[in-house]
Design a protein around this motif. Structure first.
Motif, PDB file in Angstrom:
ATOM      1  N   GLN A 134      -7.898   5.301   7.521  1.00 59.19           N
ATOM      2  CA  GLN A 134      -7.371   5.998   6.163  1.00 59.19           C
ATOM      3  C   GLN A 134      -5.952   6.205   6.239  1.00 59.19           C
ATOM      4  O   GLN A 134      -5.139   6.693   7.339  1.00 59.19           O
ATOM      5  N   ASP A 135      -5.298   5.967   5.161  1.00 59.45           N
ATOM      6  CA  ASP A 135      -3.903   6.447   4.978  1.00 59.45           C
ATOM      7  C   ASP A 135      -3.787   7.874   4.489  1.00 59.45           C
ATOM      8  O   ASP A 135      -4.126   8.392   3.311  1.00 59.45           O
ATOM      9  N   ALA A 143      -1.199  10.077  -5.752  1.00 56.12           N
ATOM     10  CA  ALA A 143      -0.740   8.662  -5.836  1.00 56.12           C
ATOM     11  C   ALA A 143      -1.651   7.522  -5.257  1.00 56.12           C
ATOM     12  O   ALA A 143      -2.057   7.939  -3.919  1.00 56.12           O
ATOM     13  N   PRO A 144      -1.321   6.315  -5.752  1.00 55.70           N
ATOM     14  CA  PRO A 144      -2.130   5.288  -5.072  1.00 55.70           C
ATOM     15  C   PRO A 144      -1.342   4.682  -3.873  1.00 55.70           C
ATOM     16  O   PRO A 144      -0.223   5.216  -3.612  1.00 55.70           O
ATOM     17  N   ILE A 145      -2.202   3.762  -3.018  1.00 54.66           N
ATOM     18  CA  ILE A 145      -1.360   2.956  -2.212  1.00 54.66           C
ATOM     19  C   ILE A 145      -1.475   1.663  -2.752  1.00 54.66           C
ATOM     20  O   ILE A 145      -2.440   1.314  -3.188  1.00 54.66           O
ATOM     21  N   GLY A 181      -6.486   4.225  -5.195  1.00 56.51           N
ATOM     22  CA  GLY A 181      -6.037   5.504  -5.445  1.00 56.51           C
ATOM     23  C   GLY A 181      -7.225   6.366  -6.221  1.00 56.51           C
ATOM     24  O   GLY A 181      -8.651   5.724  -6.037  1.00 56.51           O
ATOM     25  N   GLY A 182      -7.205   7.299  -6.540  1.00 58.08           N
ATOM     26  CA  GLY A 182      -8.185   8.258  -7.282  1.00 58.08           C
ATOM     27  C   GLY A 182      -9.255   8.357  -6.371  1.00 58.08           C
ATOM     28  O   GLY A 182      -9.192   8.757  -5.158  1.00 58.08           O
ATOM     29  N   LEU A 209       3.324  -5.565   2.831  1.00 54.91           N
ATOM     30  CA  LEU A 209       4.085  -4.578   2.293  1.00 54.91           C
ATOM     31  C   LEU A 209       3.270  -3.232   1.664  1.00 54.91           C
ATOM     32  O   LEU A 209       2.331  -3.665   0.898  1.00 54.91           O
ATOM     33  N   THR A 210       3.374  -2.112   2.291  1.00 56.53           N
ATOM     34  CA  THR A 210       2.251  -1.120   1.722  1.00 56.53           C
ATOM     35  C   THR A 210       3.115   0.028   1.389  1.00 56.53           C
ATOM     36  O   THR A 210       4.065   0.829   2.204  1.00 56.53           O
TER      37      THR A 210
END
Ligand code: SIN
Ligand code: FE2
Length: 215
Positions: A134-135, A143-145, A181-182, A209-210
């Motif tokens: 998980q991030d 905020a999303p990834i 996200g969410g 790129l993340t």
């Protein structure tokens, strides 16, 4: 559903991975040249390096960062650090082309006003992989990834909120963007070992790129 208008871009591969998670097929493709030039400028100042996990394992993916802070891992743990520990200086600034792309992709996936302050740049060579994770080192889960794939294709695993949840495999190719996200923000995800290959622009590697908003 509304009728399509002339000029609408429809990619048959656009797909919802889960509520809150979208694959935007080819979204970054028009910017491939600018993105690759920007990556090359970043790695000239902050070269790719293989980080070690807190458990002492050398990661097969090589990493660097740009932005206000960068994601690093060492014996003491994972963190976002304003200083590149290899060079001892701040990370290269996030190029406008990166931030704009991330914001546009997030908006298309349903997340308005995304302003990332960190971009982790991953380099996969054949055999490199990223285990299911998980991030969750960010302070702001609202905020999303946003993840951008360049170079060789990869098999991306996307699961649920528990490590043991079933995962689905998606093929990500050059120019694809995934945003989550969410309700999907903490979904487990990973990348299968990269297959051998040769990409016309990037050779035998995949660059990812993340984008993250860390605070
Ligand atoms: C990541 O989870 O940080 C990278 C995902 C990817 O390489 O597609
Ligand atoms: Fe991740």
């Amino acid at each position: 559903m509304r009728d399509l208008f002339d000029g609408d871009i429809v990619d048959q591969r656009d797909v919802q991975l889960a509520p809150g998670a979208m694959l935007l097929a080819g979204f970054a493709r028009p910017l491939e040249g600018a993105l690759i030039d920007a990556v090359n400028a970043i790695i000239a100042r902050a070269p790719f390096r293989h980080l070690f996990t807190p458990g002492g394992h050398r990661m097969s993916v090589a990493m660097t960062n740009c932005g206000r802070v960068g994601w690093v891992s060492d014996r003491t743990g994972y963190r976002y650090d304003p200083i590149d520990p290899v060079g001892g200086h701040p990370w290269p600034q996030m190029p406008a082309v990166f931030a704009d792309l991330a914001a546009r992709a997030a908006a298309k996936a349903g997340f308005a006003d995304f302003r990332p302050d960190a971009c982790l740049i991953n380099r996969y060579e054949p055999g490199a992989k990223l285990s299911l994770h998980q991030d969750k080192d960010e302070l702001d889960f609202n905020a999303p990834i946003v993840s951008v794939s360049l170079g060789l294709p990869a098999t991306f695993l996307f699961g649920g909120l528990n490590r043991s949840d079933k995962t689905v495999r998606y093929r990500l190719i050059h120019g694809d963007v995934v945003a989550w996200g969410g309700p999907a923000r903490l979904a487990y995800h990973g990348v299968m070992p990269l297959a051998e290959g040769e990409h016309p622009l990037l050779g035998s590697q995949r660059i990812n790129l993340t984008f993250r908003k860390t605070r």
